[in-house]
Design an enzyme around this catalytic site. Sequence first.
Site, short mmCIF file in Angstrom:
data_model
loop_
_atom_site.label_atom_id
_atom_site.label_comp_id
_atom_site.label_asym_id
_atom_site.label_seq_id
_atom_site.Cartn_x
_atom_site.Cartn_y
_atom_site.Cartn_z
N GLY A 78 17.73 14.27 -59.98
CA GLY A 78 18.41 14.76 -58.79
C GLY A 78 19.47 15.96 -59.11
CB ALA B 85 26.37 12.28 -59.19
NE ARG C 151 35.24 7.18 -45.61
CZ ARG C 151 34.16 7.75 -46.43
NH1 ARG C 151 33.63 7.06 -46.90
NH2 ARG C 151 35.33 9.28 -46.09
CG LEU D 251 32.66 14.68 -52.57
CD1 LEU D 251 33.44 15.39 -51.54
CD2 LEU D 251 31.23 14.40 -52.36
#
Lengths: 658, 251
Positions: free
Chosen positions: A52, A56, A349, A460
């Site tokens: 990835g 991160a 949220r 983030l």
Amino acid sequence: MTKKQVTSQTEAPIIDAKIPEGHLAEKWTNYKANQKLVNPANKRRLDIIVVGTGLAGASAAASLAELGFNVLNFCIQDSPRRAHSIAAQGGINAAKNYQNDGDSVYRLFYDTLKGGDYRAREANVYRLAEVSNSIIDQCVAQGVPFAREYGGLLDNRSFGGAQVSRTFYARGQTGQQLLLGAYSALSRQVGKGTVKLYTRHEMLDVVIIDGRARGIIARNLVTGKIERFSAHAVVVGSGGYGNAFFLSTNAMSCNGSAAIQMYKKGAFFANPAFAQIHPTCIPVHGEFQSKLTLMSESLRNDGRIWVPKKKEDAEAIRQGKLKPTDLKEEDRDYFLERRYPAFGNLVPRDVASRASKERCDAGYGVGNTGLAVYLDFEDSIKRLGEDVVRARYGNLFQMYEKIVDDNPYKTPMMIYPAIHYTMGGIWVDYELQTTVKGLFCIGEANFSDHGANRLGASALMQGLADGYFILPYTIQNYLADQIRVPRFSTELPEFDEAENQISEKIKRIMAVQGKRSVDSIHRELGLVMWDFVGMGRNKAGLEHALERIQKIRKEFWSNVFVPGKAEDMNNELEKALRVADFIEIGELMARDALLREESCGGHFREEYQTEEGEALRNDEKFAFASCWKFNGEGEEPTLFKEMLEYEFVKRQQRNYKA
Amino acid sequence: MEKNINITLKIWRQAGPKEKGKFETYKLENISTDSSFLEMLDVLNEKLVRERKEPIAFDHDCREGICGMCGLYINGHPHGLDGETTTCQLHMRRFNDGDTITIEPWRSTGFPVIKDLIVNRGAFDKIIQAGGYVSVNTGGIPDGNAIPIPRHKAEEAMDAASCIGCGACVAACKNGSAMLFVAAKVSQFALLPQGQVERVARAKAMVSKMDELGFGNCTNTGACEAECPKAISISHIARLNREYLKAKFKD
């Protein structure tokens, strides 16, 4: 080390979460003071695979290489810069208190823990808040062009779930700028030869030798060839699994396959049911639709959310007989301001999403489907002027207009909740190590810091905290014991076996030659997930979902059609491999949601709510992270519980009203 | 308002980097004008799969105009005719019933075709690896507010930093030049105090890498700016030229 243990249903201790001793504020310092390190000469002899290249992965790969390790870094896109972190819009939290508005490390920690509805690990969240400030410094030094005040200092905006302004941002493209910062740090190491970069490579399995992660099997997406890579440790930062819902705000290639591979090799999957439904997305508009688009939470700084007060007005709007701008102030129901006066439009949220759904289910929704609410900037434009609003949100307004063909400066935006982020993921201890030795998991892919709901601008923060400031320390505590271990040959039988299994799986998929396209099966799965494992869940629905998912699995393995060859660039095969794993994830999510007989954060069980319709937690029975252990294909997984004992914070019912 | 249209597509098909490519014609009916361009291609691919044919390979990912993965040459323009739009943000309402739409991959020496509409943009990564960074290691950094940066400088740096690395500038350029891409990065750092230390070395290293990788020269035609989905200004190329000249004078 204090006893913070994962226990099985029989309460027998299995694994240690390795929370360091000491007061909350001293734990990370104590850890670093006592951990083992690897000296520079030995670092050169150690290889680390990082899967990835999002916030991160890229930050971890760059930081580990700077320290002197040999890093092999993989991504499925054609460039590390395209990882989905790039799409994060609003910002990144840090406890700088530049605004002098009462922020602190403790307050960021507390807001995050509370925002997650007290289902995250105290010590991890505190550490996250603690390193948050260094992230901002790091990114500024890399040349990230954060927004600034006229005096030249860094600007902040407000985000949901907080009463301070602690969100740093770069227009509506904060994720892009932070990722490009990490990408530039990574590129510098690639240029130096300390990171070997493999683009268009997809991890298909993790290789375990003597109980430790020692490599991966990857498919070269250009040639279709299966390739082997060995290392002393494997780090996976592969993002979330929200695309199990087919329609989500995730990029098209986001997938949960690396997580499923780790799970099948012994890593526990924690809290799979915890998925975040983001309140401000562009509503679904047609069956050809391929994805949903997020409108940044930052819009809730200046936008007001409402629906018509009268059902007949809503009805008229749905039929196109009435325009929202025709409705007078007193005929509008600003339902978030009404229900949550203290936080208003800036509630977390999960709360905002549920409130929107409640209004639409009650018949007050707008748009031609009735599944939308308004996000209105009229007041802000009056107060600040169109130019200021344009400067703050111009790119978002432009994005909205391109998709919907409607001008949000003139008529209110229409929004509706959509799947956005998965808080659940691979279980990791305080060192970010999974239940498999030498296998680490970072960023959205792990379960660690957000509990049952993530606050805006914290993804983030967590991705970069893991990659820049946590993993580069904790992985050394593991690698210090590995300095005498020579490099591994990829000719070892463990690699043969892993590759054979993958090749067999691919052969099996290619051989089905059925009638259904991969996408059509994925869509079917997505609908089941949205209807029964989505915003409102209940026992009967979840049981129904489990049955349906079984059928979808059978359909996939007996009726999917993948054209072309396996040994070639083959996008349909890539998708098929991912959908096979989404089916597993979907099942795990439903199972976990069924188990958790309470409502918390993004997990809302309709049977468990307060009289006012708020989430009703059950701390006595469910103050744990559910950790699922794979027991073989077709077998039921075993549940283990990491009890979340809070030493420093008292659990309360979340209150955003006063 | 939403309506359905019928279109004819002429799409470049190429089985591999060394295979000979050619245009294939496809007809699509009842495409909703509310669908995006890529959703229209999804419909076509779904149809091809149903007919047991190989679908069209094209790059795409975020589908909201930020990852830079998508890039199709549509009716002679990178990302199509709309201004400040990536291919994924282009919608079918921009087309009319009965239209013929030609779709090609980026065509440039720097970006060889991999398959159908997919090209290899690895050269952009190599250019960044040559110097598109500030050489700071993780940790030990002074406070983020230690160096104030004038707002207009930060904003201009942000304009440059908005580049999504899609390669439309190269595809648009008759010389196949990557100057706008390189200039955007050089300019971002030249405008910020953090970029000053390596300013000279960066400009030289990135330009020489660009040349080495087979990208053409800039002749100031401005096609790159006109086609850039993020409206990156060619004034950044002017700044790059100044940076490069200054660097050369220092030699």
